[in-house]
Design an enzyme around this catalytic site. Structure first.
Site, PDB file in Angstrom:
ATOM      1  CB  CYS A 162      -0.987  -0.004   1.169  1.00  0.00           C
ATOM      2  SG  CYS A 162      -0.272   0.276   2.806  1.00  0.00           S
ATOM      3  CG  ASP A 163       4.292   1.212   2.378  1.00  0.00           C
ATOM      4  OD1 ASP A 163       3.326   0.443   2.540  1.00  0.00           O
ATOM      5  OD2 ASP A 163       5.250   1.261   3.151  1.00  0.00           O
ATOM      6  CB  ALA A 164       3.281   1.218  -4.132  1.00  0.00           C
ATOM      7  CG  LEU A 165      -1.653   2.737  -3.368  1.00  0.00           C
ATOM      8  CD1 LEU A 165      -3.049   2.470  -2.820  1.00  0.00           C
ATOM      9  CD2 LEU A 165      -1.624   2.577  -4.880  1.00  0.00           C
ATOM     10  CG  PHE A 166       3.144   8.901  -0.192  1.00  0.00           C
ATOM     11  CD1 PHE A 166       2.367   9.910   0.351  1.00  0.00           C
ATOM     12  CD2 PHE A 166       4.498   9.149  -0.373  1.00  0.00           C
ATOM     13  CE1 PHE A 166       2.933  11.144   0.696  1.00  0.00           C
ATOM     14  CE2 PHE A 166       5.074  10.358  -0.035  1.00  0.00           C
ATOM     15  CZ  PHE A 166       4.286  11.367   0.498  1.00  0.00           C
TER      16      PHE A 166
END
Length: 377
Positions: A162-166
């Site tokens: 989910c960090d990739a979405l930042f």
């Protein structure tokens, strides 16, 4: 006798001054515009004097930090922020990091794009490395995209955590805006939806960090001691903070904008609902007792996003007290020398922090929050 009277008088004066100073400190207005700006500059100065990164000066940790610096400049126009942005860009030769199919390694380009947008000198910024990265990242085949990556379980989509979405979407979105090439935005949406469909828990309105934390309905599902699902504060902070950045630059008439607005509002409502009384979210969002202390990086991103939502009319005023409570706690987490403490170290799930633990992305989250707190009415 006169000396005794003088000594007593002096002691009384010193005591009075000490008490006055104590009262002044206790009454320090953390919402005063000047005070907020001073605390932000102190955070910048301390972080610039104590550089740190996980892999390389162009890695995701600095990407997140300099995104905060960019937003701080956007709000305050203080040239100290722009100087820091330009210095690191030139030192990095405007390069991304090397893993072309890893979202983390283009996060630094948000700061490059910001400099390019705000620099009057023609051809000062070199965005060619960013273009090369995005073209490879979005359009070249690789074994994550085609689902054949069997070396690591469940890492079979481009943005599997989910960090990739930042890290990548706000960069792609801003690049599409600046170059007037909506095809990049469409590709971003395609890969965003893959991550959303895999990691977003529609019941809890939160994102699992990766597939290890998605409940599959069996005895091997990871859970907290209280029996609840594991939702990492910073992981969800990455997502909702990234959503605010996305919506900032996404065209109002973009066909999928409604999806991002709705997701932002859903997550914001959940983040508001579970905010602890002292203002700072715990590293484990649904099990605050696991590590019963505030954590600044996740809380900084949450505060930024909620304040941005208020300032841009997506969230109503019922969120304002929560945002102010959070900023008061964030301000109290800053050391006198400017260092921002209580930041969980690099990780992928809830872990403890301490008053002395710090990371550059924690400073970035602090600057992001401050940049929107300054705009609150």
């Amino acid at each position: 006798m006169n000396k005794s009277i003088l000594a007593i008088a002096t002691a009384l004066i010193l005591f009075t001054c000490s008490e006055a100073q104590k009262t002044t400190l206790e009454q320090k207005d953390v919402f005063n515009e000047t005070q907020i700006k001073e605390s932000m500059i102190k955070a910048l100065e301390w972080q610039e004097a104590h550089p740190i990164f996980a892999l390389h000066p162009s890695d995701w940790t600095n990407g997140a930090y300099y995104t905060g610096v960019a937003r701080a400049h956007n709000t305050t126009k203080n040239m100290m922020y722009m100087a820091a942005l330009k210095n690191q860009a030139v030192k990095n030769n405007w390069n991304t990091f090397k893993r072309l199919h890893h979202a983390d390694d283009v996060a630094i380009s948000y700061s490059y794009l910001y400099v390019a947008e705000n620099e009057k000198r023609r051809n000062f910024a070199d965005l060619e490395p960013t273009k090369q990265f995005l073209d490879a990242h979005l359009y070249e085949d690789n074994n994550w995209k085609d689902g054949t990556n069997k070396s690591k379980e469940d890492k079979t989509i481009l943005w599997w955590w989910c960090d990739a979405l930042f890290m990548a979407p706000p960069v792609i979105n801003l690049y599409a805006k600046q170059t007037e090439q909506p095809k990049y935005l469409d590709e971003m949406h395609k890969y965003y939806m893959e991550t959303y469909n895999r990691l977003y828990d529609k019941e809890e309105k939160l994102f699992a960090r990766d597939m290890r934390f998605v409940w599959k309905g069996n005895d091997n599902d990871r859970k907290e001691p209280n029996g609840k699902k594991v939702f990492w504060s910073r992981g969800n902070g990455w997502v909702i903070g990234g959503l605010a950045l996305l919506l900032e630059d996404m065209p109002e008439d973009y066909e999928h904008r409604g999806f991002y607005v709705n997701l932002f509002k859903e997550m914001a409502a959940k983040i508001l609902e579970i905010q602890p009384e002292d203002g700072l979210w715990r590293t484990s969002l649904l099990s605050p007792e696991s590590y019963d202390h505030g954590e600044v990086s996740g809380s900084g991103f949450h505060t930024f996003a909620l304040a941005w939502g208020i300032n841009n009319g997506l969230l109503d005023k019922k969120y304002t007290p929560a945002v102010k409570k959070a900023w008061k706690a964030l301000a109290a987490s800053q050391h006198e020398d400017g260092r921002v403490g209580w930041v969980q170290n690099i990780g992928a799930f809830p872990e403890p922090a301490s008053v002395d633990s710090w990371q550059n992305f924690g400073t970035g989250a602090f600057l992001l929050a401050g940049s929107e707190i300054l705009k609150l009415e």
